[in-house]
Design an enzyme around this catalytic site. Sequence first.
Site, short mmCIF file in Angstrom:
data_model
loop_
_atom_site.label_atom_id
_atom_site.label_comp_id
_atom_site.label_asym_id
_atom_site.label_seq_id
_atom_site.Cartn_x
_atom_site.Cartn_y
_atom_site.Cartn_z
N GLY A 15 0.84 -1.21 0.00
CA GLY A 15 0.00 0.00 0.00
C GLY A 15 0.87 1.24 0.00
NE ARG A 76 -1.00 -4.89 -0.73
CZ ARG A 76 -1.99 -3.99 -0.58
NH1 ARG A 76 -2.99 -3.96 -1.40
NH2 ARG A 76 -1.94 -3.12 0.40
CG ASP A 107 5.51 -6.28 8.91
OD1 ASP A 107 6.46 -5.49 9.09
OD2 ASP A 107 4.82 -6.76 9.82
CB THR A 129 2.73 0.96 6.02
OG1 THR A 129 1.36 0.80 6.43
CG2 THR A 129 3.61 0.63 7.20
CG ASP A 131 -1.89 0.08 8.14
OD1 ASP A 131 -2.81 0.91 8.08
OD2 ASP A 131 -1.85 -0.94 7.45
CG ASP A 133 1.29 -2.38 10.39
OD1 ASP A 133 2.07 -1.72 9.67
OD2 ASP A 133 0.55 -3.26 9.92
NE ARG A 175 -8.13 -5.09 4.76
CZ ARG A 175 -7.63 -5.09 3.52
NH1 ARG A 175 -6.78 -6.02 3.15
NH2 ARG A 175 -7.97 -4.16 2.66
CB VAL A 254 -9.99 10.47 1.68
CG1 VAL A 254 -10.44 10.14 3.09
CG2 VAL A 254 -9.72 11.95 1.56
O1 F6P Z 1 -1.58 -1.12 4.61
C1 F6P Z 1 -2.21 0.07 4.40
C2 F6P Z 1 -3.68 -0.10 4.20
O2 F6P Z 1 -4.17 1.16 3.82
C3 F6P Z 1 -4.48 -0.66 5.36
O3 F6P Z 1 -4.74 0.24 6.39
C4 F6P Z 1 -5.72 -1.12 4.68
O4 F6P Z 1 -6.33 -2.11 5.43
C5 F6P Z 1 -5.19 -1.63 3.38
O5 F6P Z 1 -3.97 -0.98 3.14
C6 F6P Z 1 -6.10 -1.42 2.21
O6 F6P Z 1 -5.46 -1.90 1.09
P1 F6P Z 1 -5.85 -1.68 -0.43
O7 F6P Z 1 -6.64 -0.44 -0.51
O8 F6P Z 1 -4.55 -1.55 -1.14
O9 F6P Z 1 -6.59 -2.88 -0.79
#
Ligand code: F6P
Length: 323
Positions: A15, A76, A107, A129, A131, A133, A175, A254
Amino acid sequence: MESKVKKIGVLTSGGDAPGMNAAIRSVVRAARYRGIEVVGIRRGYAGLIAGDTMELDVRDVSNILHAGGTMLYSARSKEFCTEEGMQKAIAVCKEQGIEGLVVIGGDGSYRGAGDLSARGIPCVGIPGTIDNDITSTDYTIGFDTCINCVVDMVDRIRDTMRSHERCSVVEVMGRHAGYVALHAGIATGATFVMVPEVPSSVVDVIKKIEEGRKLGKSNFIVIVAEGVGNAEDMSRYIQETTGIVTRATILGHVQRGGSPTSRDRVLASQYGNFAVELLAAGKSNRVVGMRKDELVDYDLHEALAMKKEFPMDLYNMSDIISI
Ligand code: F6P
């Protein structure tokens, strides 16, 4: 000291996050300063397998510092998870004379960098990221921009909730991680914050709303990390149970766009320069990070094995002061 590598690659994977461009710029400029050539690899590991690369010199990364997203695109790649895909990626590195790789991502991207390092392509990971995390750093690129965006949106929602004495359930990204929800929740004075790391239910939310009501509170913000529950269902249940008109807002992507904050730009610039320093010194299989405002680097596999403790003190404080 003379660099141990003459040419490196840089890619963004997973992401995207605001500040990735600032990191790319820093990698390119820091490398060129040391006489190292740089190629940008488009679309992450998928682009590496396909040999989709572009030469990057100092002027090629002008005017991207302030831009969200990533000029190298992100993806990905399932193929990269196979031995065959990995071997293709290694062959491209050999063909193009890429002697080291800077991988900007989360990760999953780190795991790919570890696999490449183990097969002789020196890699350094930069945490990117929204997140936040990643265990081996206090801050990832994009987190600060993301929470500032969420705060701005929730402040706007609060204005109208206050006027109409309503409740609002706001679903934010994350998530598997509640850092965005927690920080944004504290910064906006949310009544309740639901995160994947701390078990809670809509019953707890309603209890908190009722407590607040008894103390004269007339509008409520509930922040839910996307991994925990559905904002629409929760809103309906809260309205049915409390009689308070409740609306749901799903902030969505957003939160992942926009111009990076100064904090993310500085952080990304530091990480980019440091990653190049490590490759130039002949290091491999490392990740960079920030600990108590100091730049640090760790062995990539050790970093992946670290356990991130959710900041319960912050979570509990949020609960105490949000009455
Ligand atoms: O890892 C970043 C993130 O934005 C998460 O917070 C979210 O769950 C996920 O990616 C959504 O991924 P995508 O929009 O790429 O499917």
